[in-house]
Design a protein around this motif. Structure first.
Motif, PDB file in Angstrom:
ATOM      1  N   ASP A   1     -30.171   9.743   2.285  1.00 35.23           N
ATOM      2  CA  ASP A   1     -29.037   9.684   3.000  1.00 35.23           C
ATOM      3  C   ASP A   1     -28.285   8.789   2.661  1.00 35.23           C
ATOM      4  O   ASP A   1     -27.756   8.233   1.297  1.00 35.23           O
ATOM      5  CB  ASP A   1     -29.923   9.242   4.608  1.00 35.23           C
ATOM      6  CG  ASP A   1     -29.831   7.661   4.594  1.00 35.23           C
ATOM      7  OD1 ASP A   1     -29.168   6.975   3.850  1.00 35.23           O
ATOM      8  OD2 ASP A   1     -30.160   7.465   5.144  1.00 35.23           O
TER       9      ASP A   1
ATOM     10  N   LYS B   1     -29.290  14.409   5.094  1.00 39.25           N
ATOM     11  CA  LYS B   1     -29.725  14.505   6.515  1.00 39.25           C
ATOM     12  C   LYS B   1     -29.728  15.274   7.394  1.00 39.25           C
ATOM     13  O   LYS B   1     -28.123  15.164   8.659  1.00 39.25           O
ATOM     14  CB  LYS B   1     -30.564  13.462   7.413  1.00 39.25           C
ATOM     15  CG  LYS B   1     -31.281  12.523   6.657  1.00 39.25           C
ATOM     16  CD  LYS B   1     -31.103  11.363   7.357  1.00 39.25           C
ATOM     17  CE  LYS B   1     -31.823  10.233   6.883  1.00 39.25           C
ATOM     18  NZ  LYS B   1     -32.802   9.015   7.631  1.00 39.25           N
TER      19      LYS B   1
ATOM     20  N   ARG C   1     -29.237  16.878  11.179  1.00 38.56           N
ATOM     21  CA  ARG C   1     -30.002  16.048  12.500  1.00 38.56           C
ATOM     22  C   ARG C   1     -29.161  17.076  13.758  1.00 38.56           C
ATOM     23  O   ARG C   1     -28.723  17.588  13.474  1.00 38.56           O
ATOM     24  CB  ARG C   1     -29.348  15.064  13.295  1.00 38.56           C
ATOM     25  CG  ARG C   1     -29.866  13.895  12.334  1.00 38.56           C
ATOM     26  CD  ARG C   1     -29.294  12.357  12.602  1.00 38.56           C
ATOM     27  NE  ARG C   1     -29.843  11.193  11.570  1.00 38.56           N
ATOM     28  CZ  ARG C   1     -30.843  10.710  11.433  1.00 38.56           C
ATOM     29  NH1 ARG C   1     -31.495  11.109  12.623  1.00 38.56           N
ATOM     30  NH2 ARG C   1     -31.249   9.868  10.723  1.00 38.56           N
TER      31      ARG C   1
ATOM     32  N   ILE D   1     -34.771  14.780  12.343  1.00 34.13           N
ATOM     33  CA  ILE D   1     -34.111  15.103  11.676  1.00 34.13           C
ATOM     34  C   ILE D   1     -34.545  16.558  11.403  1.00 34.13           C
ATOM     35  O   ILE D   1     -35.572  17.329  11.523  1.00 34.13           O
ATOM     36  CB  ILE D   1     -34.870  14.515  10.769  1.00 34.13           C
ATOM     37  CG1 ILE D   1     -33.597  13.201   9.787  1.00 34.13           C
ATOM     38  CG2 ILE D   1     -34.058  15.338   8.836  1.00 34.13           C
ATOM     39  CD1 ILE D   1     -34.260  12.359   8.957  1.00 34.13           C
TER      40      ILE D   1
ATOM     41  N   HIS E   1     -33.443  18.522   4.735  1.00 37.38           N
ATOM     42  CA  HIS E   1     -32.942  17.628   4.488  1.00 37.38           C
ATOM     43  C   HIS E   1     -32.462  18.532   2.969  1.00 37.38           C
ATOM     44  O   HIS E   1     -33.485  19.435   2.569  1.00 37.38           O
ATOM     45  CB  HIS E   1     -34.242  16.867   3.686  1.00 37.38           C
ATOM     46  CG  HIS E   1     -35.131  15.284   4.275  1.00 37.38           C
ATOM     47  ND1 HIS E   1     -35.685  15.323   5.385  1.00 37.38           N
ATOM     48  CD2 HIS E   1     -33.836  14.260   4.475  1.00 37.38           C
ATOM     49  CE1 HIS E   1     -35.864  14.498   5.968  1.00 37.38           C
ATOM     50  NE2 HIS E   1     -34.772  13.001   5.487  1.00 37.38           N
TER      51      HIS E   1
ATOM     52  N   SER F   1     -39.048   9.923   6.885  1.00 34.58           N
ATOM     53  CA  SER F   1     -37.700  10.638   7.011  1.00 34.58           C
ATOM     54  C   SER F   1     -38.229  10.026   5.659  1.00 34.58           C
ATOM     55  O   SER F   1     -38.365  11.335   3.863  1.00 34.58           O
ATOM     56  CB  SER F   1     -36.486   9.675   6.988  1.00 34.58           C
ATOM     57  OG  SER F   1     -35.733  10.002   6.263  1.00 34.58           O
TER      58      SER F   1
END
Length: 371
Positions: free
Chosen positions: A205, A228, A230, A242, A245, A269
């Protein structure tokens, strides 16, 4: 004067107070210091953490600390420590571990010459800044230790080092395990080729980008980033979930990749990113983190390893790692006891630790010795 030379420091004899949460690491540190000083006498000060049946507690020291240079070691992330409250087995959380640090300082009663608190995992470090009407736990905790008479705080890879601004007059050292992680990685992964054309460092991230850039620069590799996306309209477990990605960086096909982060909590994640990388035909996916909590268990990691989506996870023993994880094929522990022993040894001798704050030179030497 080298670390291995023996002499009595002017600033007080060394004393280690290792709380229950940090027992295994503390004993290894004690052995390292004994080896460096050529003595068989332990520096550990016998300590009791007593709990009454209603949950109240106290800390009792069984040996004098007068005039000593005291180092208190506590792992606030150790979730394996238990006590009985109203006949029920109760697990200690970070709040209780931090309370034991304060009890220890109180038990010293100002008799020590200097008190240093070593919290490898900084207490409340994930609550380091305000985003609204909410508490500011980490800053308040640091200020409380200052008021109690602690002279120095040592921690590792603080979630946000800027939290030290809450205690501008107190010595606060934020150390990094980069060298030890890379040394273990290079030793274990003999088939991994640390070459700009064959390997990348990945930041999971934007917040971890500085760390990834450092790893990539000392290794001479390119860096990639996952962003990310969100859902800010929803909050689950205190976080916005999230959605996806998004990857930014060069092609990873046929490449080994090293994902670096400060901590693995649930791991959701970083495992999503591993899936994304394998979908882009990455060869091996390695994960390196300072702290590995595995708050939702390790079944997901085991499954991805068995499916060939991750090759290995590297993390330190700076916080508690369950025996199940330590024995897993997909996990490699990075032992930090020697590094901490060196730091304590030098501080007790009133020597600078500046050379330990930047691992660039020793990492370059490590890479040269490998080639």
């Amino acid at each position: 004067m080298s670390d291995n030379q023996i002499f009595i420091p002017d600033n007080g004899d060394l004393g280690l107070i290792v709380l229950e949460s940090c027992k295994a690491l503390g004993q290894k540190i004690d052995e390292e210091i004994k080896s460096r000083r050529g003595t068989k006498e332990s520096f550990l000060i016998p300590t009791e953490e007593i709990r009454f049946s209603n949950g109240e507690g106290k800390v009792k020291l069984s040996e004098t600390v007068r005039g000593k240079d005291i180092y208190i070691l506590c792992d606030v992330g150790n979730h394996s420590c238990t006590y009985n409250m109203f006949g029920l087995q109760t697990f200690k959380g970070p709040d209780e571990h931090f309370q034991d640090i304060k009890r220890t300082v109180s038990a010293i009663r100002g008799k020590a010459r200097r008190i240093t608190v070593i919290m490898p995992l900084l207490y409340a470090s994930r609550q380091h800044r305000r985003k609204g009407r909410e508490s500011l736990d980490c800053a308040l905790a640091l200020q409380e230790l200052e008021r109690l008479g602690v002279q120095e705080i040592l921690t590792f890879d603080a979630h946000d080092p800027n939290v030290q601004n809450a205690i501008p007059l107190l010595s606060f050292e934020n150390l990094y395990p980069t060298y030890d992680i890379l040394k273990t990685f290079i030793t274990e992964e003999k088939s991994a080729e640390i070459d700009k054309n064959k390997m990348l460092v990945i930041s999971p991230d934007t917040g971890a980008m500085d760390r990834a850039i450092y790893y990539s620069s000392v290794l001479g590799l390119d860096v990639g980033l996952f962003y990310k996306r969100r859902d800010h309209s929803t909050v689950i477990n205190g976080k916005n979930p999230i959605v996806k990605h998004e990857y930014m960086g060069r092609d990873v096909e046929g490449q080994d990749v090293l994902i670096v982060d400060d901590m693995i909590a649930s791991g959701e994640s970083v495992l999503d990113i591993a899936r994304e990388l394998k979908a882009r035909k990455a060869r091996n996916v390695y994960i390196a983190a300072t702290f590995a909590f595995f708050t939702e268990g390790v079944d997901k990691f085991k499954k991805l390893y068995e499916d060939g989506l991750i090759t290995r996870v590297y993390s330190t023993n700076l916080t508690y790692i369950s025996p199940e994880v330590q024995q897993a094929e997909w996990f490699k522990k990075v032992d930090m006891s020697e590094f901490i022993a060196r730091i304590i040894n030098r501080l007790n001798h009133d020597q600078s630790i500046a050379s330990y704050m930047d691992a660039t030179y020793v990492i370059h030497q490590l890479l040269k010795s490998r080639s």
